[in-house]
Design a protein around this motif. Structure first.
Motif, PDB file in Angstrom:
ATOM      1  N   VAL A  46       0.872  -1.170   0.000  1.00 18.98           N
ATOM      2  CA  VAL A  46       0.000   0.000   0.000  1.00 18.98           C
ATOM      3  C   VAL A  46       0.912   1.223   0.000  1.00 18.98           C
ATOM      4  CG1 VAL A  46      -1.973  -1.075   1.125  1.00 18.98           C
ATOM      5  CG2 VAL A  46      -0.162  -0.103   2.531  1.00 18.98           C
ATOM      6  N   GLY A  47       0.560   2.216  -0.809  1.00 20.38           N
ATOM      7  CA  GLY A  47       1.470   3.345  -0.936  1.00 20.38           C
ATOM      8  C   GLY A  47       0.764   4.623  -1.320  1.00 20.38           C
ATOM      9  N   ALA A  48       1.553   5.687  -1.401  1.00 15.08           N
ATOM     10  CA  ALA A  48       1.045   7.003  -1.763  1.00 15.08           C
ATOM     11  C   ALA A  48       2.194   7.816  -2.352  1.00 15.08           C
ATOM     12  CB  ALA A  48       0.462   7.719  -0.545  1.00 15.08           C
ATOM     13  N   ASP A  49       1.840   8.788  -3.175  1.00 10.06           N
ATOM     14  CA  ASP A  49       2.854   9.705  -3.704  1.00 10.06           C
ATOM     15  C   ASP A  49       2.244  11.084  -3.844  1.00 10.06           C
ATOM     16  OD1 ASP A  49       1.878  10.115  -6.641  1.00 10.06           O
ATOM     17  OD2 ASP A  49       1.932   7.940  -6.436  1.00 10.06           O
ATOM     18  N   ILE A  50       3.099  12.093  -3.878  1.00 11.38           N
ATOM     19  CA  ILE A  50       2.646  13.480  -3.961  1.00 11.38           C
ATOM     20  C   ILE A  50       3.666  14.286  -4.748  1.00 11.38           C
ATOM     21  CG2 ILE A  50       3.757  14.122  -1.773  1.00 11.38           C
ATOM     22  CD1 ILE A  50       1.353  16.006  -1.289  1.00 11.38           C
ATOM     23  N   GLY A  57       7.317  13.335  -3.213  1.00 13.26           N
ATOM     24  CA  GLY A  57       7.430  12.378  -2.123  1.00 13.26           C
ATOM     25  C   GLY A  57       6.677  11.108  -2.464  1.00 13.26           C
ATOM     26  N   GLU A  58       7.171   9.981  -1.975  1.00 14.83           N
ATOM     27  CA  GLU A  58       6.530   8.703  -2.260  1.00 14.83           C
ATOM     28  C   GLU A  58       6.873   7.723  -1.146  1.00 14.83           C
ATOM     29  OE1 GLU A  58       6.329   5.483  -5.985  1.00 14.83           O
ATOM     30  OE2 GLU A  58       7.352   7.420  -6.208  1.00 14.83           O
ATOM     31  N   GLY A  59       5.897   6.909  -0.779  1.00 12.04           N
ATOM     32  CA  GLY A  59       6.134   5.929   0.276  1.00 12.04           C
ATOM     33  C   GLY A  59       5.324   4.672   0.039  1.00 12.04           C
ATOM     34  N   ALA A  60       5.862   3.549   0.508  1.00 17.48           N
ATOM     35  CA  ALA A  60       5.162   2.263   0.373  1.00 17.48           C
ATOM     36  C   ALA A  60       5.369   1.450   1.640  1.00 17.48           C
ATOM     37  CB  ALA A  60       5.679   1.484  -0.836  1.00 17.48           C
ATOM     38  N   PHE A  61       4.316   0.772   2.060  1.00 13.97           N
ATOM     39  CA  PHE A  61       4.404  -0.195   3.152  1.00 13.97           C
ATOM     40  C   PHE A  61       4.270  -1.574   2.518  1.00 13.97           C
ATOM     41  CE2 PHE A  61       2.468  -2.717   6.647  1.00 13.97           C
ATOM     42  CZ  PHE A  61       3.506  -2.591   7.556  1.00 13.97           C
ATOM     43  N   TRP A  81      10.526   4.601   1.423  1.00 18.42           N
ATOM     44  CA  TRP A  81      10.045   5.949   1.128  1.00 18.42           C
ATOM     45  C   TRP A  81      11.120   6.767   0.425  1.00 18.42           C
ATOM     46  CZ3 TRP A  81      12.717   9.943   3.513  1.00 18.42           C
ATOM     47  CH2 TRP A  81      13.498   9.604   4.627  1.00 18.42           C
ATOM     48  N   MET A  82      10.665   7.862  -0.193  1.00 22.31           N
ATOM     49  CA  MET A  82      11.555   8.722  -0.957  1.00 22.31           C
ATOM     50  C   MET A  82      11.071  10.165  -0.892  1.00 22.31           C
ATOM     51  SD  MET A  82      11.675  10.627  -4.011  1.00 22.31           S
ATOM     52  CE  MET A  82      10.130  10.051  -4.691  1.00 22.31           C
ATOM     53  N   VAL A  83      12.014  11.105  -0.829  1.00 23.99           N
ATOM     54  CA  VAL A  83      11.724  12.526  -1.008  1.00 23.99           C
ATOM     55  C   VAL A  83      12.644  13.050  -2.101  1.00 23.99           C
ATOM     56  CG1 VAL A  83      10.870  12.961   1.328  1.00 23.99           C
ATOM     57  CG2 VAL A  83      13.321  13.157   0.866  1.00 23.99           C
ATOM     58  N   GLY A  84      12.113  13.927  -2.942  1.00 25.60           N
ATOM     59  CA  GLY A  84      12.908  14.436  -4.053  1.00 25.60           C
ATOM     60  C   GLY A  84      12.600  15.888  -4.350  1.00 25.60           C
ATOM     61  N   LEU A  85      13.524  16.529  -5.039  1.00 22.17           N
ATOM     62  CA  LEU A  85      13.375  17.931  -5.426  1.00 22.17           C
ATOM     63  C   LEU A  85      13.938  18.111  -6.831  1.00 22.17           C
ATOM     64  CD1 LEU A  85      13.959  21.105  -3.335  1.00 22.17           C
ATOM     65  CD2 LEU A  85      15.145  20.876  -5.520  1.00 22.17           C
TER      66      LEU A  85
END
Length: 407
Positions: free
Chosen positions: A248-252, A263-267, A291-295
């Motif tokens: 299950v995950g989400a991204d923005i 940003g993106e994350g997964a469990f 998880w990941m954060v990016g710019l």
């Protein structure tokens, strides 16, 4: 090879304006040489890609295929179907059925929620990422409004990573220097073609003023296999094992002037990991957070600078797992266009923070014309130890050249 060149010249003449057909593709050739002893060829391949699209009304049929000649790896020589699907779009719904690429998430060249399509690791990361990601046979259903898109996907037939196990391949994942000869034995290891083994998932995305985000869920298999070692008759068998897992995950993604924050994350639920050789523990699944954060900065004067930080943490970690508990990875991508955007200099670097290893690809791409691109570069690999994803390849730094003609 003469046949391939004739196809590249002849195919464009088959498509006539206004008849609903579009035929295009490219011819490319790529060659890489190791920059340290034994100074051998790391890759030498030539390819023709053909793409045929037929549009009628709201429906589309698309087929793409590769005709490849690989000097180093003869098993890779031949014709390969890449994509072949039917697509239909109505006002608020759509479907796509057939062999296709499924791309989820906002991470750049990292797999967080993007776990549907497997990877071709035949040349590790020394390929374009578009070639590394592989298509799957799938059915996708869509429902959408101006601000929302829902996607459901079903993959009936399992397809895993393409691993380099040929001894002639300098990117082979098989260990060397073992007391017994190794034999890769995948026979009977992949999940069978049965309904209970199908993969399925869904993704719900929103495009709102100032922010895009999505939620996703997937019931799948670990596409990168867990490796078991078994003693055979005078040899050591390397057996890839595949296990069920959930995600299950989400991204923005948030644009802010010239900058985009991502940003993106997964469990991951019940994910299996390779154990240390001959570990006494019995294989079991672990829950993990990735998880990941990016710019991204689209700077003036055609500069682009992108950075990412990602980490995977395994819950209830056990010492028998070959991977370390907290695996941290960073990426940096810097590119600059010159000479009226015909020349591009770029460097994409992966850095394994946990094991202190790296892969950095510096490239120069020059557009001789709209159809012809010439490029060259240097892939620098290094590591402080043998551990991690780059450790075994630290002697594989290479220089390469590539030419591409698009039609």
């Amino acid at each position: 090879m003469c046949t391939a060149l004739l196809l590249a010249v002849y195919l464009p003449t088959l498509a006539q304006d206004g008849d609903g057909w579009q035929i295009k593709g490219f011819v490319d050739t790529y060659h890489a040489l190791r920059t340290r002893s034994p100074y051998d060829w790391m890759s030498s391949r030539t390819r023709v890609r053909g793409e045929v699209e037929r549009v009628w009304g709201h429906s589309t049929a698309f087929v793409s295929a590769n005709l490849t000649y690989n000097t180093l790896l003869q098993a890779r020589t031949g014709i390969q179907l890449r994509e072949a699907y039917l697509d239909h779009r109505a006002e608020h719904w759509g479907l796509r059925a057939g062999r296709q690429l499924v791309i989820w998430g906002v991470a750049d060249a990292l797999r967080i929620t993007d776990q549907v399509s497997p990877m071709d690791m035949t040349e590790f990361l020394a390929q374009d990422y578009d070639d590394i990601r592989q298509p799957v046979n799938a059915l996708r259903l869509y429902a959408f409004t101006p601000i929302m898109k829902m996607e459901a996907v079903v993959v009936p037939l399992f397809e895993g990573y393409v691993l380099p196990v040929d001894r002639a391949n300098p990117w082979s994942v098989l260990p060397t220097g073992t007391a017994l000869p190794l034999r890769y034995a995948p026979e009977g290891c992949e999940p069978k073609f049965r309904m209970k083994n199908a993969e399925y998932g869904a993704r719900l995305g929103f495009n709102l003023p100032g922010v895009d985000f999505s939620l996703s869920g997937l019931y799948t298999w670990n596409k990168q296999p867990v490796v078991d070692y078994e003693l055979g008759l005078g040899e050591l068998l390397v057996k890839p094992q595949y296990y069920r897992m959930g995600m299950v995950g989400a991204d923005i993604s948030v644009p802010w002037g010239q900058v985009v924050l991502r940003g993106e994350g997964a469990f991951n639920i019940g994910k299996h990991y390779s154990y240390t050789p001959f570990a006494p523990a019995v294989q079991k699944g672990f829950n993990a957070v990735n998880w990941m954060v990016g710019l991204d900065w689209y700077a003036p004067n055609e500069w682009t600078i992108s950075g990412q930080f990602s980490m995977e943490g395994i819950l209830n970690y056990e010492d028998c797992i070959a991977q370390k508990n907290h695996q941290m990875l960073g990426t940096l991508n810097v590119s600059k266009k010159l000479i009226n955007s015909t020349l591009q200099l770029s460097d994409f670097t992966y850095y394994d923070i946990t094991n202190r290893g790296w892969f950095s690809r510096f490239s120069v791409d020059y557009a001789l014309s709209d159809q012809i691109h010439l490029s060259c570069g240097y892939d620098w690999l290094g590591a402080r130890t043998d551990e991690g994803i780059f450790g075994q390849y630290r002697k594989n730094s290479e220089v390469w050249v590539k030419a591409r003609y698009s039609f």
